[in-house]
Design an enzyme around this catalytic site. Structure first.
Site, PDB file in Angstrom:
ATOM      1  N   ASP A 252      -2.756   1.542  -4.312  1.00  0.00           N
ATOM      2  CA  ASP A 252      -3.172   2.190  -3.821  1.00  0.00           C
ATOM      3  C   ASP A 252      -4.885   1.357  -4.529  1.00  0.00           C
ATOM      4  OD1 ASP A 252      -2.612   4.331  -2.479  1.00  0.00           O
ATOM      5  OD2 ASP A 252      -2.644   5.306  -4.050  1.00  0.00           O
TER       6      ASP A 252
ATOM      7  N   HIS B  63       0.704  -1.161   0.060  1.00  0.00           N
ATOM      8  CA  HIS B  63       0.065   0.154   0.396  1.00  0.00           C
ATOM      9  C   HIS B  63       0.623   0.904   0.399  1.00  0.00           C
ATOM     10  CE1 HIS B  63      -3.447   2.014  -0.136  1.00  0.00           C
ATOM     11  NE2 HIS B  63      -4.499   1.121   1.177  1.00  0.00           N
TER      12      HIS B  63
END
Length: 438
Positions: A414, A410
């Site tokens: 995304d 992450h």
């Protein structure tokens, strides 16, 4: 007849040394060409050194546990019929004896007072000669050295790591590692050493020591979770058309190409195509920089008979057709299971696929293969009732359904990018051309 020098072979970019783990022959043994003489290990893979031709083993120049450099002579082989007793073999024929200078005594004196560092840590990680020399020069003992967090392969300490540690130590004026509690890499943060763990006392248990590869896997998995904030997304995929196509052509494929057609090459092809559409998944992270790879190398997690795991790599997968991918997949998988992979064949992947379905699992949350930023887990294909949309309305039918799960880093991937990439893989599989010829 000539004497043959047996060398540590080149084993891929970045690999400069190997540890001799076991001699398979003895001095005086006669060997045939390609007979294995010794086993060697790097921090990624075990391998064997074969005899370049038939002959008699005259001498080993290193011992088991030594770590010679690539290109070092490790053994001497005399061709059959040579009188080996009449000639002395020098271990370092190119080395000349020179008169020592005052400067030559400095490292000798230093070595006599500096702590001796083994060529591997307690948990099996190799320590390069350069790192050992720096540690001895700076009077860092083995206990302090093992507290340094390594950024190399499987947590291996690099020159950059130890120099960075020394800079921090000098700037703060304290012995950093000695004040840090010992943390076992296996129990993820417990400060009690494994040897003092008492929860199994009095129980009917068997204590099994981890082998070298399992220790590396444990360290690697822990490091990946510490480095990358993992997020996992899931998607159902209707692969009915794909399953029917494979069932129809697999016998013809085997007859024509002499290769068994599994689902893995098809998954590799679908992922490769998706990576072309979403190149920001084909990246790695270096500090605050994102390194985008303009090549696609697909790692495929492979279970070994020992229960361990290895990830051979399909290099330039985007340049191969389905036949080429299939040939590569079968070759790498077969040689992985008999420990015949070369070190370069398990390096350089940019994305990894792991097939959980091979063991009946429907889905899972895989751990990223560093320094990649995503990994795809493929679940078992199961017949399930599903809604089928038609121009005349929805119906219920039996379809071949599988679950894909994508774990991603992450820091750079995304949810939107991860979701779109996963959906594109699903679309590539659902829209597979069932009229495709081989």
């Amino acid at each position: 007849m000539a004497k043959i020098e047996i060398l540590i072979p080149a084993m891929g970019e970045g690999i400069t040394e190997a540890t001799i783990t076991q001699f398979l022959k003895k001095v005086g043994d006669f060997v045939e060409e390609e007979d294995s003489i010794m086993e060697i290990a790097t921090d990624k893979v075990d391998s064997e050194i074969p005899a370049p031709q038939a002959g008699k083993i005259v001498k080993f120049l290193f011992n088991e546990g030594d770590t010679p450099q690539v290109g070092d002579v490790v053994a001497i082989l005399a061709t059959e019929g040579e009188d080996t007793a009449s000639e002395e073999i020098k271990e370092n024929p190119k080395q000349e004896i020179q008169k020592p200078t005052p400067e030559d005594f400095a490292p000798v004196l230093l070595e006599s007072i500096a702590p001796q560092i083994s060529n591997k840590t307690d948990d099996g990680n190799f320590i390069s000669p350069l790192v050992r020399n720096i540690a001895q020069t700076e009077n860092i003992d083995a206990n302090e050295l093992k507290q340094i967090s390594g950024s190399g392969e499987a947590g291996r300490i690099t020159k950059k790591d130890i120099l960075s540690y020394l800079n921090d130590k000098k700037s703060q004026g304290v012995k950093l590692a000695s004040s840090t509690p010992t943390i076992s890499p296996i129990n993820s943060g417990a400060t009690t050493p494994a040897s003092e763990h008492k929860s199994y006392e009095g129980e009917n248990v068997e204590i099994i020591e981890m082998d070298r590869m399992r220790k590396l896997i444990a360290q690697y998995m822990l490091k990946s979770k510490q480095v990358s904030p993992h997020v996992t997304s899931f998607i159902d995929v209707d692969v009915t058309g794909l399953v029917n196509w494979r069932n129809k052509v697999k016998d013809e494929f085997l007859k024509k190409e002499n290769q068994k057609l599994t689902f893995t090459p098809i998954f590799v092809e679908a992922v490769t195509s998706a990576l072309k559409d979403y190149p920001m998944v084909n990246v790695s992270v270096d500090g605050d920089r994102i390194i985008r790879k303009k090549y696609i190398n697909i790692g495929m997690a492979t279970a070994l008979p020992s229960g361990n795991l290895i990830v051979p790599v399909i290099k330039a997968a985007d340049e191969l057709n389905l036949v080429g991918i299939t040939t590569k997949v079968n070759d790498l998988a077969d040689r992985a299971r008999i420990n015949k992979l070369q070190p370069d064949e398990i390096k350089g992947s940019t994305f990894t696929i792991t097939n959980l379905g091979a063991f009946g699992s429907t889905t899972g949350t895989p751990i990223i293969n560093q320094p990649e930023v995503a990994i795809l887990a493929v679940g078992a294909i199961k017949k399930k009732p599903a809604v089928i949309e038609t121009p005349h309305g929805d119906t219920i039918g039996i379809r071949q359904i599988m679950v894909l799960s994508l774990s991603y880093d992450h820091r750079v991937v995304d949810g939107a990018l991860g979701g779109m990439f996963l959906k594109r893989i699903a679309e590539n599989l659902e829209n597979f051309d069932i009229k495709r010829t081989i």
